[in-house]
Design a protein around this motif. Structure first.
Motif, short mmCIF file in Angstrom:
data_model
loop_
_atom_site.label_atom_id
_atom_site.label_comp_id
_atom_site.label_asym_id
_atom_site.label_seq_id
_atom_site.Cartn_x
_atom_site.Cartn_y
_atom_site.Cartn_z
N MET A 40 -5.98 1.34 -23.43
CA MET A 40 -4.99 1.65 -22.40
C MET A 40 -4.41 0.35 -21.84
O MET A 40 -5.11 -0.64 -21.70
N ASN A 41 -3.14 0.39 -21.48
CA ASN A 41 -2.47 -0.80 -20.99
C ASN A 41 -2.54 -0.84 -19.46
O ASN A 41 -1.62 -0.40 -18.76
N PHE A 42 -3.64 -1.35 -18.96
CA PHE A 42 -3.82 -1.43 -17.51
C PHE A 42 -2.91 -2.47 -16.89
O PHE A 42 -2.51 -2.33 -15.73
N THR A 43 -2.55 -3.48 -17.64
CA THR A 43 -1.61 -4.49 -17.14
C THR A 43 -0.26 -3.85 -16.83
O THR A 43 0.35 -4.13 -15.79
N GLU A 44 0.21 -2.98 -17.71
CA GLU A 44 1.48 -2.30 -17.50
C GLU A 44 1.40 -1.37 -16.29
O GLU A 44 2.35 -1.27 -15.50
N ARG A 45 0.26 -0.69 -16.13
CA ARG A 45 0.11 0.18 -14.95
C ARG A 45 0.18 -0.63 -13.66
O ARG A 45 0.82 -0.22 -12.69
N ARG A 46 -0.50 -1.76 -13.65
CA ARG A 46 -0.45 -2.60 -12.45
C ARG A 46 0.98 -3.11 -12.21
O ARG A 46 1.42 -3.23 -11.06
N LYS A 47 1.70 -3.42 -13.29
CA LYS A 47 3.08 -3.87 -13.14
C LYS A 47 3.93 -2.79 -12.48
O LYS A 47 4.79 -3.09 -11.62
N GLN A 48 3.71 -1.55 -12.84
CA GLN A 48 4.45 -0.46 -12.22
C GLN A 48 4.13 -0.34 -10.72
O GLN A 48 5.01 0.00 -9.92
N VAL A 49 2.88 -0.60 -10.36
CA VAL A 49 2.52 -0.59 -8.94
C VAL A 49 3.15 -1.78 -8.23
O VAL A 49 3.69 -1.64 -7.12
N PHE A 50 3.09 -2.95 -8.85
CA PHE A 50 3.74 -4.13 -8.26
C PHE A 50 5.21 -3.84 -7.95
O PHE A 50 5.74 -4.24 -6.91
N ASP A 51 5.89 -3.13 -8.85
CA ASP A 51 7.31 -2.84 -8.68
C ASP A 51 7.58 -2.01 -7.42
O ASP A 51 8.68 -2.07 -6.86
N LYS A 52 6.60 -1.22 -6.99
CA LYS A 52 6.76 -0.36 -5.81
C LYS A 52 6.26 -1.01 -4.52
O LYS A 52 6.51 -0.48 -3.44
N MET A 53 5.55 -2.11 -4.62
CA MET A 53 5.03 -2.80 -3.44
C MET A 53 6.11 -3.62 -2.75
O MET A 53 7.04 -4.11 -3.41
N ASP A 54 5.98 -3.77 -1.45
CA ASP A 54 6.89 -4.64 -0.71
C ASP A 54 6.74 -6.08 -1.17
O ASP A 54 5.66 -6.50 -1.62
N GLN A 55 7.81 -6.84 -1.02
CA GLN A 55 7.70 -8.28 -1.24
C GLN A 55 6.76 -8.88 -0.19
O GLN A 55 6.72 -8.41 0.95
N ASP A 56 6.00 -9.87 -0.56
CA ASP A 56 5.04 -10.54 0.34
C ASP A 56 3.99 -9.55 0.86
O ASP A 56 3.82 -9.35 2.07
#
Length: 412
Positions: free
Chosen positions: A1-17
């Motif tokens: 499973m691509n856990f790195t890609e999943r985390r990237k999708q979460v990063f995309d939804k997080m606020d900056q800083d």
């Protein structure tokens, strides 16, 4: 499973800083030296692939970088002799795809440095809560702890963000659910071979649970329901102590869990191997509703729409049997929904922003009729994968046709 890609999708939804702190959890004591079976936080598992206690995922998002750091326990040879091996740094790196793996004793210092930085303004935690009276889980405890220690820093809930991702399964997840269903199928055949008048509900349960463990499941997806006769009309009956009488039905709602993913299947069998005429009449109605949902489910629909389709079929059948006079009376004999999402949790998470079905969703298809006066409870449940143009019944191979069930049981 691509856990790195999943985390990237979460990063995309997080606020900056901002930063996310996600805890796998700790074991809960039952007594001085006994613990409840450990279950890692599901969202931690979803983003890391790890299911052990005492682990922390930190995800930092700044203008400079998006960085994931994993904190794990350091090996203690004396403790490992008693309780088994811990996950090593190299194993954690390989499983998660996170290069920066540190030991827990460095977490507090890292947090202090993180909170001292002026560019980290928002903290995310998993603040999921089902109902008001629930005790707070470990991640909620940690969120409240940080709110007190660092007042003024906004704390946001990451659970809806991850829930929206979890609603669509990738190919690896679908493969694990398929295997959980295959193991469930093999175990149900074992149950049918051994089922006969005079058996107990707990013996049928034991046959199922023995076979799924024998075939590689880590356990059940949820407590096994094995309700015979009138017990089959109770939706979440799991006492499983009564004798299966000649001429009665046995409703079994169950599923294997395989590498963290669940199956959820219901079948209703004649204890003596043959349905009575009345049982067959009711069974055929429920089967027709089950098949209609499987034929109709597709992207863009809602679970409510699928439930209305099932209710129409069930109501038409019950009117023919004289059980009800009007369609809206079906709630007397059918009182639950026809579907829920399935995955890491047997009732998997959902997000309001993702209400309509999308390709990759796995849902259940579980109409039923529960007729107290006839002591007949029948539910037929399958697991459906929503595809681009419709759906695939992942559990199609688990026999549900009454003639096939009778033929299988006759050949025991």
């Amino acid at each position: 499973m691509n856990f790195t890609e999943r985390r990237k999708q979460v990063f995309d939804k997080m606020d900056q800083d901002s930063a996310l702190l996600l805890f796998s959890g700790i074991e809960l004591h039952v007594s001085a030296d006994e613990y409840l079976p450990f279950e890692a936080n599901r969202n931690f598992f979803y983003l890391t692939g790890l299911r052990r206690d005492h682990m922390i995922l930190m995800m930092k998002k700044t203008a400079k970088e998006e960085k994931s750091i994993l904190f794990i326990e350091e090996a203690d040879l004396n403790q490992e002799r008693w309780f088994g091996r811990k996950v090593t740094v190299s194993e954690a790196q390989e499983i998660t795809g996170i290069d920066d793996v540190r030991f827990l004793d460095s977490f507090e210092g890292m947090v202090n440095r993180l909170m001292a930085r002026e560019d980290i303004g928002t903290l995310y935690f998993d603040c999921y809560r089902y109902q008001v009276e629930d005790l707070p889980d470990y991640n909620m405890v940690k969120a409240e702890e940080f709110a007190k220690k660092f007042p003024g820093r906004p704390i946001k809930n990451i659970a809806p963000v991850i829930a929206a991702l979890r609603m669509q399964k990738d190919e690896d997840e679908i493969a694990l659910v398929r295997q959980a269903i295959k193991i469930t199928d093999d175990a149900l055949k074992f149950v049918m071979k051994n089922l006969k008048p005079g058996c107990t509900e707990y013996q049928a349960q034991a046959d199922f649970e023995y076979m799924i463990r024998y075939n590689g499941a880590e356990g059940t997806a949820f407590p096994t329901i094995a309700g015979s006769g009138a017990n089959g009309t109770m939706l979440h009956y799991d006492t499983n102590l009564d004798i299966c009488e000649d001429g009665s039905l046995l409703l079994m709602d169950l599923g294997a869990k395989y590498r963290g993913y669940c199956a959820d299947i219901t079948r209703t069998y004649p204890v003596n191997g043959t349905y009575t005429e009345r049982q067959r009449q009711v069974y055929d109605i429920v089967l027709a509703a089950n098949r209609e949902v499987a034929k109709t489910a597709k992207p863009g629909m809602t679970l409510k729409e699928l439930n209305e389709i099932a209710k129409k079929v069930l109501a038409a059948g019950c009117m023919k049997l004289g059980l009800i006079e009007k369609e809206d009376e079906i709630d007397t004999y059918y009182m639950h929904g026809v579907s829920h999402h399935l995955g890491i949790d047997v009732h998997d998470v959902t997000a309001v922003c993702n209400e309509t079905l999308q390709p990759g969703a796995i849902i259940t298809d579980e109409p039923g009729l529960y007729i107290d006066e006839w002591e007949i409870g029948i539910r037929i449940e399958d697991d459906l994968l929503i595809t681009e143009n419709g759906c695939e019944c992942l559990s199609e191979a688990i026999i549900r046709d009454p003639d096939e069930i009778e033929a299988f049981m006759k050949d025991r």
